[in-house]
Scaffold this active site. Structure first.
Site, mmCIF file in Angstrom:
data_model
loop_
_atom_site.group_PDB
_atom_site.id
_atom_site.type_symbol
_atom_site.label_atom_id
_atom_site.label_comp_id
_atom_site.label_asym_id
_atom_site.label_seq_id
_atom_site.Cartn_x
_atom_site.Cartn_y
_atom_site.Cartn_z
ATOM 1 C CG ASP A 41 -13.562 -112.396 -14.819
ATOM 2 O OD1 ASP A 41 -14.264 -111.486 -14.365
ATOM 3 O OD2 ASP A 41 -13.644 -113.583 -14.434
ATOM 4 C CG ASP A 42 -13.429 -108.599 -12.477
ATOM 5 O OD1 ASP A 42 -14.507 -108.898 -13.008
ATOM 6 O OD2 ASP A 42 -13.150 -108.865 -11.296
ATOM 7 C CB CYS A 81 -18.453 -112.761 -12.768
ATOM 8 S SG CYS A 81 -16.916 -112.020 -12.204
ATOM 9 C CG HIS A 139 -19.015 -117.503 -12.295
ATOM 10 N ND1 HIS A 139 -18.803 -116.154 -12.074
ATOM 11 C CD2 HIS A 139 -19.334 -118.029 -11.083
ATOM 12 C CE1 HIS A 139 -18.974 -115.886 -10.791
ATOM 13 N NE2 HIS A 139 -19.302 -117.005 -10.168
ATOM 14 C CG ASP A 294 -16.826 -110.459 -16.494
ATOM 15 O OD1 ASP A 294 -15.990 -109.548 -16.295
ATOM 16 O OD2 ASP A 294 -17.024 -111.376 -15.673
ATOM 17 C CG ASN A 295 -17.484 -107.412 -14.090
ATOM 18 O OD1 ASN A 295 -17.722 -108.611 -13.984
ATOM 19 N ND2 ASN A 295 -16.383 -106.865 -13.595
HETATM 20 CA CA CA Z 1 -16.067 -110.296 -13.856
#
Ligand code: CA
Length: 489
Positions: A41-42, A81, A139, A294-295
């Site tokens: 995540d990130d 996200c 999420h 995810d990004n």
């Molecule tokens: Ca994210």
């Protein structure tokens, strides 16, 4: 809608599965591969050894990269996200079904979440006889219709919101002790973890707990083909890690950045343990693995490194959407190569479905494509003629065709030649007006196929608390200020 599933013995065709199996009887004897998707995540584009990081060693993830294909232009479908995850799980642009913003954490609101009209990869593999599990962050909606176990996952361990504190959770069936105070993390971040709907205690560092659950899943289901989505919330804020990981980065002077590095080290250790579990049951050669973020990295706290890309999470510059991304399937995919044609996380669904022998003919088309023939060299063309991004209902957008990318961020449109300018530094729009018109028209045509956002982005917190206040709340040296910026993106 769940068909009863045959108890699968290894090597037997699942003849009663509702989805046909394409494989020949001989091929069916070779067991269908497991599918393991590990998502971070990130994570910054440069924040892994296989992406060139010297600051944050990731030996286990690097070993995966050496065993498979690294994507040199591996994208996600959205720069933050929830929409990115919606795209991954459906194989479709999330804007097609209005999933363009993050959902607020609304356990009672049945209108905010991945629309139930959408089929997920888990639905498809579950129906094809796979046992399916999600470990970690969801999420994609917090109300009952959106629960993971109603979206194709047999098993779920984790949390429904957009993030979670790494050390603290409400006790099962209760709230955090002492009630809520001003400056506390949002309730979303401290709800009790759950296992299949039952609250459980968080008794260790969350990243390690998710790894424990993933390895237990592998051990529990090693005799059947499985889909496991291991959805780490690291290194998303809040920046928190125990000393055993932080101590590895004593040379990083900034406390938050040391913690950020430690969080990735914890993920890497987790990947190593999951791979060891696969090897324990001789599954490493029978598992198709994807690893991706995810990004792009969140640049606001100056710890994530997206070099050499421009921008970060929340933008459609490369730093927001091009991510660390790899695929391995020993014996089926080449090893130790970088595939340079643009691919997208939307491709994971059709690729995994094809690997599982699922026939999707007659089903609605996906935006992703099966990458297997491209990665094995059977097809030499590019998997995608065009890729598109849009956020804020057009507040920002981008289109990539071949070497060219047109970006609209705020009011400006800029044209970049990614082949010679991966950092998007030289705006060539004035030099190529016809190309700008052409790419704009392509974007508009695509955008007209999409729908508007079904819900607004959650509002951002008014202001982050001071470090002192955050420390007072947490009592740790890990500064929690970053926690409060989660809401908008
Ligand atoms: Ca994210």
């Amino acid at each position: 809608m769940r068909a009863s599933r045959p108890l699968a013995a290894p090597g037997l065709a699942l003849a009663t599965a509702a989805w046909c199996v394409l494989l020949s009887p001989t091929a069916v004897e070779a067991r269908r591969p497991n599918v393991l998707i590990i998502i971070t995540d990130d994570q910054g584009y440069a924040d892994a050894g296989f992406q060139g990081s010297e600051r944050i060693p990731t030996p286990h993830i690097d070993a995966l990269a050496r065993a498979g294909v690294r994507f040199g232009s591996g994208y996600v479908s959205h720069p933050f996200c929830s929409p990115s995850r919606a795209g991954l799980l459906t194989g479709r642009y999330p804007q097609r079904f209005g999933h363009e913003n993050n959902p607020a954490y609304l356990p009672a609101d049945e209108s905010v979440g991945l629309p139930v009209s959408e089929l997920t990869l888990a639905d498809v593999l579950q129906e094809a006889g796979y046992v399916t599990g999600l470990v970690g962050k969801w999420h994609l909606g917090a109300a009952p219709p959106f629960y993971p176990r109603r979206r194709g996952f047999d098993e779920f361990f984790g949390f429904l919101g957009g993030g979670h504190d790494y050390f603290e959770a409400a006790p099962p069936g209760g709230r955090r002790s002492g009630g809520r105070r001003s400056g506390d993390p949002p309730e979303e971040y401290t709800v009790a973890l759950e296992r299949n709907g039952r609250p459980v205690e968080l008794d260790a560092y969350l990243t390690d707990v998710l790894t424990d659950e993933a390895t237990a899943f592998v051990r529990r289901h090693h005799q059947r083909p499985f889909l496991l989505l291991l959805s780490y919330n690291a290194p998303h804020t809040p920046y928190q890690a125990p000393p055993r990981y932080r101590d590895r980065f004593a040379d990083i002077p900034d406390g938050d950045c040391r913690t950020y590095a430690a969080m990735i080290a914890a993920v890497d250790a987790g990947v190593g343990r999951v791979l060891a579990a696969l090897r324990e049951f001789d599954l490493d050669r029978r598992t198709l693995i994807f690893f991706l973020s995810d990004n792009g990295g969140q640049l606001r706290y100056r710890c994530a490194d997206n070099a050499p890309l421009r921008g970060g999470k929340g933008t459609v510059f490369e730093g927001g959407i091009r991510v660390p991304f790899l695929a391995t399937w020993p014996g089926r995919l080449p090893a130790g190569v970088t595939y340079q044609q643009p691919v997208t996380a939307l491709d994971i669904f059709p690729t995994a479905a094809a690997a599982a022998g699922v026939d999707r003919s007659g089903r609605p088309a996906l935006d992703g494509v099966d990458l297997l023939p491209y990665l094995t060299g059977d097809r030499e063309s590019a998997p995608h003629a065009s890729l598109y991004w849009r956020f804020g209902n057009g507040a920002g957008w981008a289109v990539r065709q071949g070497r060219w990318k047109l970006v609209k961020q705020r009011r400006r449109r800029a044209l970049f030649d990614l082949q010679s300018d991966i950092g998007e530094r030289r705006n060539l729009a004035a030099r190529h007006p016809a190309l700008v018109r052409e790419l704009t028209a392509a974007y508009r045509s695509w955008s007209e196929e999409m729908v508007g956002p079904r819900w607004p982005n959650p509002g951002r917190e008014k202001a982050a608390p001071s470090d002192e206040k955050a420390k007072a709340v947490y009592g740790r040296d890990s500064v929690a200020r970053a926690l409060y910026a989660f809401a908008g993106i």
